[in-house]
Design an enzyme around this catalytic site. Sequence first.
Site, PDB file in Angstrom:
ATOM      1  N   SER A  82       0.860  -1.182   0.000  1.00 31.11           N
ATOM      2  CA  SER A  82       0.000   0.000   0.000  1.00 31.11           C
ATOM      3  C   SER A  82       0.899   1.236   0.000  1.00 31.11           C
ATOM      4  O   SER A  82       2.111   1.114  -0.123  1.00 31.11           O
ATOM      5  CB  SER A  82      -0.914  -0.025   1.207  1.00 31.11           C
ATOM      6  N   LYS A 115      -3.937   9.629  -8.464  1.00 31.21           N
ATOM      7  CA  LYS A 115      -4.299   8.490  -7.614  1.00 31.21           C
ATOM      8  C   LYS A 115      -5.770   8.178  -7.909  1.00 31.21           C
ATOM      9  O   LYS A 115      -6.679   8.819  -7.359  1.00 31.21           O
ATOM     10  CB  LYS A 115      -4.073   8.808  -6.133  1.00 31.21           C
ATOM     11  N   CYS A 408     -34.458   0.723  25.385  1.00 34.37           N
ATOM     12  CA  CYS A 408     -33.008   0.933  25.308  1.00 34.37           C
ATOM     13  C   CYS A 408     -32.393  -0.244  24.542  1.00 34.37           C
ATOM     14  O   CYS A 408     -32.698  -1.402  24.849  1.00 34.37           O
ATOM     15  CB  CYS A 408     -32.428   1.026  26.714  1.00 34.37           C
ATOM     16  N   CYS A 432     -27.343   0.444  33.452  1.00 35.63           N
ATOM     17  CA  CYS A 432     -27.369   0.020  32.036  1.00 35.63           C
ATOM     18  C   CYS A 432     -25.916  -0.193  31.620  1.00 35.63           C
ATOM     19  O   CYS A 432     -25.108   0.744  31.659  1.00 35.63           O
ATOM     20  CB  CYS A 432     -28.031   1.106  31.184  1.00 35.63           C
TER      21      CYS A 432
END
Length: 676
Positions: A82, A115, A408, A432
């Site tokens: 890359s 590119k 929720c 929670c």
Amino acid sequence: MMFIKNYILRLKERMRYHEYLYHSLGSPIISDCRYDFLIEKLNYLKKKYKHLFAEEDFFVSSVGAPGIAGLKRYKHITPMLSLNHVFDTNSYLNFDRKIKRFLKEIRIAFCCELKIDGLALNLIYKKGILIRAMTRGDGIIGEDVTNNVRMISSIPNKLHGINVPRKLEVRGEIFMLKSNLMRLNSEAINNHTKIFSNTRNASSGLLRQKCSKTTIINNLTFCCYGYGYYPRYTNIFSHYHRLLQLHRWGLPISGYNSIFYSYSDVLHFFEKIKNVRQFLDFDIDGIVVKVDSVILQSKLGYMNTAPRWAIAIKFIDQEKISKILNVIYQVGRTGVITPVAIIDPVRISGVTIGKVSLYNFGEIKRLGVRIGDFIKVKRSGDVIPKIISVIGNCCSDDVSQIEFPRLCPVCKSVLKVDDEFVKVRCMQGLKCSGQLKRMLYYFCSKDGLNICGLGFKIISKLVDKNYIKNFSDFFSLTYKLLISLDDIGKKTAINIISAINRSRDITFSKFLCSLGICEVGFVKSKIIAQHFRSLDNLMNSTLQELCLLKGIGLSTAHHLFNFINKKVNREIIFSLSKNLNISLSYIRSDEIVRRSNLFFKKKVVISGSFNKFSRTKVIYWINKLEGRVMSNVSKNTDYIILGKNPGHKFVKSKEFNLKVILEQELLDTIKKFFEL
Ligand code: IVH
């Protein structure tokens, strides 16, 4: 056994998710190698715990056999690497400086190219005949797309001309013209078939399609930008001229390729391309600059998975078109539910974006957005992606309204909706686990104790396993416990433990900020810390005192007062204060930290002005960190700190190839030592 059962279930879910991304969206987010690793893990577990798997559980993938897209996979002759990338001029100048310093040469030829934003393709020719075409895959192993590629008219099945090599490995980008995308999509609207969100996803889809037709696949175009195996006997050692030779053998190359010898010419080319970009019939996301000499390239070599001799200069502030596939809901640390759009993945400034926050339900109304709508997404530099406008969808069967959640998503409690139907909240507080995880994550983040390595995933696991129930539990974590979690190696565990230990030295205001009290962020924490000067004083303050504080509104004062007077919070704060060394403001006295700072015993010059602080402040910081600020550049200077509108010192610094430190890097260093 319960643990293993859950583990297998989660692993299978993960695999299904990656299969979906690959098969249905054509946009995998993990490499094939990683996918194989998952498969191997599952096969191993299946052998060991047969009774926990169903008959039809079958996991296969291996090189040469079809991968998850059903395509055969082969190893590339030479790996497909890359590119490193930069977004701004100064970072490019750093690349230029490093190359020249390493090669000890001042005049170097650079080949500048576009590119193109498509997919990398590797073509293997033997005796001039195309024998295999492969996608990049993970860079080592690619997918075989030869059958489709043979139908693309811009790719020759047979090379022509003189000296055609016995073996050749050609690399380039396969992409779709914008005009072809428009035509295909208007046909798809008429035929009620799939509409592509952008040229990249379209290219990926078509290239991987089985049993494709010439008429369809010919919507793809190829442009050659390099080679893997290239015969030396041609005696061509310039990259630019090698591309020209490939062109003579029949391969398409870009007409924009150019050779430049100075950084100013390279940057001028970048500006020119930026201006013509909108008029091109294909998408580009920057330019690529390569050292032209193949001999110098091999001297420079590679680092990790990218060459040292090339860099991409990318455009920032891009917009891309995508489509909303679904909307999910996330619970935040204060219980507010945020709708998040799952979108057809798009790459913006080199990052693949698959999720975009919709902020709140007011925003959904304002945008008028539905599931199935096409949207424009924007991301500027490092900023979070955002939907900037809704294009809509002419096919009404394909869209549905975004539902208002009632429960929720984590603890399933009934949600509270505000009067304007904008904010929806879970009222369970730290009961929670969704809220608890977010709260703990914030505590460890840069706004809090800055414990590097403790990301959301690890925190989530620690909470799920009940190892962490509140803030101070982080200080009881051990190396042994951390490596017992999946995915945490020895090195990561050591790093986390030392980051936790480093975080024990903290300023009062940072400590306050880390608690995540509603409305008490970075700025207000500072005001409060400066007023009370110690944790004890704050803990004993009255509501009236808080309300009278300048810069703190009544609502913040109430939030703060309620927080510090809740029994459970007082216990947490007390227990935390025993683990931490809270000071009003500090410079770390630790000898190692002092000596390892970037400026320790270094000679520095400053050129230009800064956005966030004065030059006097910079001189003060550097002196405190035992660096020396010089008024002129000389061969003894170590760094130049570069601000806006730099003057002659910057020009002179080029002669000495000095390391350039930009405002952000300076800020990041200073922040480690000073309260800003
Ligand atoms: S050179 C070792 N040149 O960008 C050098 N890549 O971000 C490897 N790309 O996977 C690549 N245009 O698909 C190079 N002119 C160009 C390019 C280019 C597009 C793509 C390529 C690569 C990706 C790296």
